[in-house]
Design a protein around this motif. Sequence first.
Motif, PDB file in Angstrom:
ATOM      1  N   LEU A  70       0.858  -1.189   0.000  1.00 25.53           N
ATOM      2  CA  LEU A  70       0.000   0.000   0.000  1.00 25.53           C
ATOM      3  C   LEU A  70       0.889   1.232   0.000  1.00 25.53           C
ATOM      4  CD1 LEU A  70      -2.631  -1.072   2.711  1.00 25.53           C
ATOM      5  CD2 LEU A  70      -2.703  -1.463   0.243  1.00 25.53           C
ATOM      6  N   SER A  71       0.795   2.022  -1.046  1.00 24.11           N
ATOM      7  CA  SER A  71       1.657   3.197  -1.207  1.00 24.11           C
ATOM      8  C   SER A  71       0.817   4.387  -1.659  1.00 24.11           C
ATOM      9  CB  SER A  71       2.750   2.904  -2.248  1.00 24.11           C
ATOM     10  OG  SER A  71       3.498   4.058  -2.538  1.00 24.11           O
ATOM     11  N   LYS A  72       0.726   5.387  -0.806  1.00 26.24           N
ATOM     12  CA  LYS A  72      -0.117   6.555  -1.078  1.00 26.24           C
ATOM     13  C   LYS A  72       0.280   7.249  -2.376  1.00 26.24           C
ATOM     14  CE  LYS A  72      -3.237   9.577   0.447  1.00 26.24           C
ATOM     15  NZ  LYS A  72      -4.643   9.216   0.660  1.00 26.24           N
ATOM     16  N   ASP A  73       1.586   7.321  -2.630  1.00 27.53           N
ATOM     17  CA  ASP A  73       2.080   8.012  -3.828  1.00 27.53           C
ATOM     18  C   ASP A  73       2.105   7.127  -5.063  1.00 27.53           C
ATOM     19  OD1 ASP A  73       2.401  10.268  -2.322  1.00 27.53           O
ATOM     20  OD2 ASP A  73       4.564  10.033  -2.040  1.00 27.53           O
ATOM     21  N   LYS A  74       1.601   5.894  -4.929  1.00 26.64           N
ATOM     22  CA  LYS A  74       1.542   4.952  -6.057  1.00 26.64           C
ATOM     23  C   LYS A  74       2.939   4.569  -6.564  1.00 26.64           C
ATOM     24  CE  LYS A  74      -2.658   7.413  -7.481  1.00 26.64           C
ATOM     25  NZ  LYS A  74      -2.462   8.514  -6.544  1.00 26.64           N
ATOM     26  N   VAL A  75       3.934   4.640  -5.678  1.00 23.35           N
ATOM     27  CA  VAL A  75       5.308   4.243  -5.994  1.00 23.35           C
ATOM     28  C   VAL A  75       5.552   2.886  -5.359  1.00 23.35           C
ATOM     29  CG1 VAL A  75       7.751   4.796  -5.725  1.00 23.35           C
ATOM     30  CG2 VAL A  75       6.091   6.634  -6.114  1.00 23.35           C
ATOM     31  N   PHE A  76       6.005   1.920  -6.164  1.00 19.28           N
ATOM     32  CA  PHE A  76       6.174   0.556  -5.678  1.00 19.28           C
ATOM     33  C   PHE A  76       7.590   0.026  -5.887  1.00 19.28           C
ATOM     34  CE2 PHE A  76       1.714   1.243  -6.600  1.00 19.28           C
ATOM     35  CZ  PHE A  76       1.106   0.804  -5.441  1.00 19.28           C
ATOM     36  N   ASP A  77       8.514   0.942  -6.115  1.00 16.49           N
ATOM     37  CA  ASP A  77       9.923   0.577  -6.222  1.00 16.49           C
ATOM     38  C   ASP A  77      10.588   0.820  -4.860  1.00 16.49           C
ATOM     39  OD1 ASP A  77      12.521   0.007  -7.264  1.00 16.49           O
ATOM     40  OD2 ASP A  77      12.865   2.161  -7.395  1.00 16.49           O
ATOM     41  N   PRO A  78      11.069  -0.234  -4.197  1.00 22.67           N
ATOM     42  CA  PRO A  78      11.611  -0.055  -2.836  1.00 22.67           C
ATOM     43  C   PRO A  78      12.748   0.962  -2.762  1.00 22.67           C
ATOM     44  CG  PRO A  78      11.329  -2.383  -3.347  1.00 22.67           C
ATOM     45  CD  PRO A  78      11.092  -1.643  -4.613  1.00 22.67           C
ATOM     46  N   ALA A  79      13.637   0.969  -3.759  1.00 26.56           N
ATOM     47  CA  ALA A  79      14.756   1.919  -3.742  1.00 26.56           C
ATOM     48  C   ALA A  79      14.243   3.359  -3.831  1.00 26.56           C
ATOM     49  CB  ALA A  79      15.719   1.623  -4.879  1.00 26.56           C
ATOM     50  N   ALA A  80      13.263   3.568  -4.695  1.00 26.15           N
ATOM     51  CA  ALA A  80      12.695   4.916  -4.839  1.00 26.15           C
ATOM     52  C   ALA A  80      11.972   5.331  -3.564  1.00 26.15           C
ATOM     53  CB  ALA A  80      11.733   4.948  -6.031  1.00 26.15           C
ATOM     54  N   ILE A  81      11.312   4.385  -2.913  1.00 25.30           N
ATOM     55  CA  ILE A  81      10.612   4.689  -1.658  1.00 25.30           C
ATOM     56  C   ILE A  81      11.600   5.120  -0.594  1.00 25.30           C
ATOM     57  CG2 ILE A  81       9.324   3.619   0.240  1.00 25.30           C
ATOM     58  CD1 ILE A  81       7.908   1.917  -1.983  1.00 25.30           C
ATOM     59  N   ARG A  82      12.728   4.405  -0.499  1.00 25.51           N
ATOM     60  CA  ARG A  82      13.738   4.778   0.503  1.00 25.51           C
ATOM     61  C   ARG A  82      14.343   6.140   0.202  1.00 25.51           C
ATOM     62  NH1 ARG A  82      14.655  -0.770   0.212  1.00 25.51           N
ATOM     63  NH2 ARG A  82      16.307  -0.550  -1.320  1.00 25.51           N
ATOM     64  N   LYS A  83      14.563   6.423  -1.080  1.00 21.60           N
ATOM     65  CA  LYS A  83      15.125   7.722  -1.450  1.00 21.60           C
ATOM     66  C   LYS A  83      14.172   8.859  -1.107  1.00 21.60           C
ATOM     67  CE  LYS A  83      18.245   6.296  -5.180  1.00 21.60           C
ATOM     68  NZ  LYS A  83      18.501   6.310  -6.641  1.00 21.60           N
ATOM     69  N   SER A  84      12.879   8.586  -1.121  1.00 22.45           N
ATOM     70  CA  SER A  84      11.892   9.620  -0.808  1.00 22.45           C
ATOM     71  C   SER A  84      11.655   9.753   0.692  1.00 22.45           C
ATOM     72  CB  SER A  84      10.571   9.316  -1.525  1.00 22.45           C
ATOM     73  OG  SER A  84      10.018   8.106  -1.061  1.00 22.45           O
ATOM     74  N   ASN A  85      12.477   9.043   1.477  1.00 30.43           N
ATOM     75  CA  ASN A  85      12.465   9.165   2.943  1.00 30.43           C
ATOM     76  C   ASN A  85      11.125   8.749   3.539  1.00 30.43           C
ATOM     77  OD1 ASN A  85      13.686   9.690   5.427  1.00 30.43           O
ATOM     78  ND2 ASN A  85      12.919  11.797   5.482  1.00 30.43           N
ATOM     79  N   LYS A  86      10.597   7.639   3.030  1.00 29.29           N
ATOM     80  CA  LYS A  86       9.387   7.059   3.610  1.00 29.29           C
ATOM     81  C   LYS A  86       9.773   5.815   4.416  1.00 29.29           C
ATOM     82  CE  LYS A  86       6.585   8.574  -0.307  1.00 29.29           C
ATOM     83  NZ  LYS A  86       6.049   9.764   0.355  1.00 29.29           N
TER      84      LYS A  86
END
Length: 579
Positions: A70-86
């Motif tokens: 479940l990703s509010k921003d509709k981003v499902f790439d783990p590396a990108a999620i970590r870079k976005s500080n989530k």
Amino acid sequence: MKKYFVLCFLFLGIKVQAQKTPFELSGKKETTTYTAAIAYYQNLVKGCPEAKLLSYGSTDFGKPLHLLVLSKDKVFDPAAIRKSNKRILLINNGIHPGEPEGIDASMMLARDLIKGNKIPKNVVIAIIPLYNIDGSFNRTGTSRANQNGPVAYGFRGNSKNLDLNRDFIKTDSKNSAAFQLIFNTWQPEIFVDTHTSNGADYQYVMTLIPTQKDKLNGILSDYLTQTLVPDLYKRMEQQGYPMIPYVNSIGETPESGITGFIESPRYSTGYTTLHNTIGFMPETHMLKSYDLRVDATYKLLQAYVDIVARDASVIGENKQKADAFVAAQQEFPLDWKLNKSEVNELQFKGFEAGQKPSEVSGADRLYYDRSKPYTKTIKEWNKFEPAITVQKPIAYIIPKAWDRVINLLKLNGVKLREIKADQKIAVESYYIGDFKTGTRPYEGHYLHSAVKLNPVKQNLQYYAGDFVVYVNQPCNRYIVETLEPQATDSYFNWNFFDSILDMKEHYSAYVFEDTAAELLKKNPDLKAKLEAKKASDGDFAKNGPAQLDFVYKNSDYYEKTHNRYPVARLLTDVQLDLK
């Protein structure tokens, strides 16, 4: 027009009904099946860009592990999620399918977060719907004899009859390998593994096992003990489900006191600790009704979501600091002991216990009287201290033949370097001096323990393609606690290296007698060593074969690799020819 409204009403009713879980549709008496759970999630994510159902690897049952994200921003790439500080919260369910509360609670939680537009912006929630798929198909209503519902449920063992909550280091199951792929791909900061308890009777619906505070990195432990755990207790109390630590009684009943649970890396939360992830095992009480157990689990999972969203920044900062600390850490605990002199007091809500004649045997038996609830002060021992520690080397060197070890290290995000060309390297080798082995199999292994080591500095030959593991990584704890043979759940203790304990060459006594006599004539030091052994050991002095074996094992004829642990320690930071 009237017909139109009737049709709309019917359509909406069907849609709402379709969103209900099998647990809800059964009147909260049944748990879902694996097939129904995956179909439910597949339907749930349709037309919802904030949710994805992914699959990873395989299991011993031949099906992949699913992961709902479940990703509010509709981003499902783990590396990108970590870079976005989530932050990433990982929830695991059904490792023991006979303890299914989390399976049903997570389905409702996911639905309510999606339909209520409540997915936090700064937290990605990842849910493994059902981990032990194999065991979930072995469905009965009797395998957990002490449990109050649901009507039917799965079995603790998987299709290889493995308890998957003992498999996070040895990885005998494909389930474990798939889980480790998920875990190391997503790298969650917080992990929750849902369970049901056994043991004493008491008033609580929910008990809690956090990562053992003394084992956890100090930065993370401070947040766990000072903020996260107190807030979980407060929120659950407000929701009508007061909690207590997991009731690990030292005697027959809780009044005798309880101890903390020391989870070694074979367990899910012990494994996640090696990666600086804060872990939890919620344990609902098996004798409470199933609807209450699911409801308590639902509310606890919602509390995790809320707190992680609130504290997302500090949780991320703590994880970064812990990773940096562990990368530079020099000394590592390998085993733990309970400090019995440090004790806390807890207010405990239990039931009076007593003895009465057994209707089976006639002997006295324990029972709890639910008509006599009480609140008493009990003792808790929850301070653990290192029993064995080790100074880390610069690196470990692993011959390429030990591919199972190498593959598990890679699966866990360990960076390995390959030796480029054949070369001799000065290392410290361990010779296995002594160890104990279980007399009965445990999870498919005859587990070693109490390992004694004889370290020896040697120049050993290594070859192109052998591996060097530098111990300067955030996953240092995983490296050290698997590669140091004296660690509780080391690869050695799980029998990965048992072949080194066998001698491959020996001698015929009648031939070696003459060789040994010649060796003693030519080597005064060996002769003196033999005489000293005879003088200090009367039994040895009377045992001719033992004396012959002594000469053999102290000569060049004895194989140098016998009992030599193959993973060597590099103690000096020399320049190696690496790819």
